[in-house]
Write an enzyme that holds these catalytic residues in place. Structure first.
Site, PDB file in Angstrom:
ATOM      1  CB  CYS A 181      -0.830   0.154   1.222  1.00 31.64           C
ATOM      2  SG  CYS A 181      -2.081  -1.252   1.393  1.00 31.64           S
ATOM      3  CB  CYS A 232       2.830   0.651   4.510  1.00 34.51           C
ATOM      4  SG  CYS A 232       1.168   1.323   5.513  1.00 34.51           S
ATOM      5  CB  CYS A 248       0.767  -7.560   5.821  1.00 36.53           C
ATOM      6  SG  CYS A 248       0.983  -8.460   4.209  1.00 36.53           S
TER       7      CYS A 248
HETATM    8  S1  SF4 Z   1      -1.091  -0.795   7.391  1.00 38.67           S
HETATM    9 FE1  SF4 Z   1      -1.503  -2.550   6.007  1.00 38.67          FE
HETATM   10  S2  SF4 Z   1      -3.424  -2.374   5.140  1.00 38.67           S
HETATM   11 FE2  SF4 Z   1      -2.887  -0.361   6.185  1.00 38.67          FE
HETATM   12  S3  SF4 Z   1      -2.016   0.914   4.578  1.00 38.67           S
HETATM   13 FE3  SF4 Z   1      -0.366  -0.054   5.568  1.00 38.67          FE
HETATM   14  S4  SF4 Z   1       0.061  -2.169   4.398  1.00 38.67           S
HETATM   15 FE4  SF4 Z   1      -2.051  -1.311   3.802  1.00 38.67          FE
END
Ligand code: SF4
Length: 236
Positions: free
Chosen positions: A206, A209, A232
């Site tokens: 994402c 992150c 994750c």
């Molecule tokens: S914490 Fe996990 S689900 Fe949330 S934006 Fe970051 S990678 Fe994506």
């Protein structure tokens, strides 16, 4: 917890996975996929984060029409969604884009804005892990693109394993591939690749992150760089 998974005893699946892991160690990716397809048929799927489409390409050669599960968190880079589009158009697979229960705005309303910046484990649980559990309901086995050379946390990735917590068999056909193997496969078959991989990103998740990483560093160092977190939670 039920002892049955897709009509089979959990113990049976566990033994099956252990035997397969020993027998398939050292075998080519296509043979590993053939084994999974023969064993699980339509109850076998592949997952992809569309950093590249190598695993999807490998699996589609052996199992045309197979379901490709993509966790559409609502926070992907446009470049990632572009790979999804190309795959949908050019490979013989069925892409299933799985969305979390809440949109990003609904999550912000309930948990506060930018949950990823405060509690990425909870954000990943809501936007990735829970949706994956639901998506995998209809399958007994899934393939993931884990490679032993990606990071220390993946160095012992088994070819096949039974995930106790999930009650699923997980298959990692690319477990022994190096980055050079991946690059060679991409050029040989002209496999779709996320444009970010050519812009300094070694691993793509994402956008909030994911950061660029200097050459030669741990490829996953650019994921959740502000936290002591490299996975994750999808891979148990
Ligand atoms: S914490 Fe996990 S689900 Fe949330 S934006 Fe970051 S990678 Fe994506």
């Amino acid at each position: 917890m039920s002892t049955l998974v897709g009509g089979r005893e959990r113990a049976e699946l566990q033994t099956l996975a252990l035997d397969a892991a020993a027998r398939l160690e050292g075998r080519p990716a296509e043979e590993i996929v053939e084994w999974a397809l023969g064993e699980f048929g339509e109850r076998f799927c592949v997952t992809s984060s569309f950093a590249d489409a190598v695993l999807v390409h490998v699996v589609s050669k052996v199992a045309p029409g197979i379901d490709v599960v993509f966790l559409d968190t609502g926070l992907h880079f446009a470049e990632t969604l572009r790979v999804r589009e190309i795959v949908q158009r050019s490979l013989p697979v069925t892409v299933r884009s799985i969305r979390p229960e809440q949109t990003v705005a609904e999550q912000a309303a309930e948990h506060g804005p930018k949950l990823w910046a405060r509690n990425p484990d909870e954000c990943c649980a809501l936007r990735k892990v829970e949706p994956l559990e639901q998506a995998l309901d209809r399958y007994d086995a899934w393939a993931a693109g884990l490679r032993r050379d990606e990071s220390p946390s993946r160095a012992n990735t088994p070819v096949v394993q039974f995930e106790q917590a999930r009650g699923k068999v997980k298959v990692s056909p690319l477990y022994s591939w190096t980055q050079a193997d991946v690059d060679a496969y991409i050029s040989r078959y002209n496999v779709p690749v996320n444009a970010l991989l050519r812009q300094g990103y070694a691993s793509v998740g994402c956008w909030p992150c994911t950061r660029r990483t200097p050459p030669g560093t741990d490829p996953r160092a650019g994921r959740w760089p502000m936290f002591d977190k490299t996975e994750c939670g999808l891979h148990k």
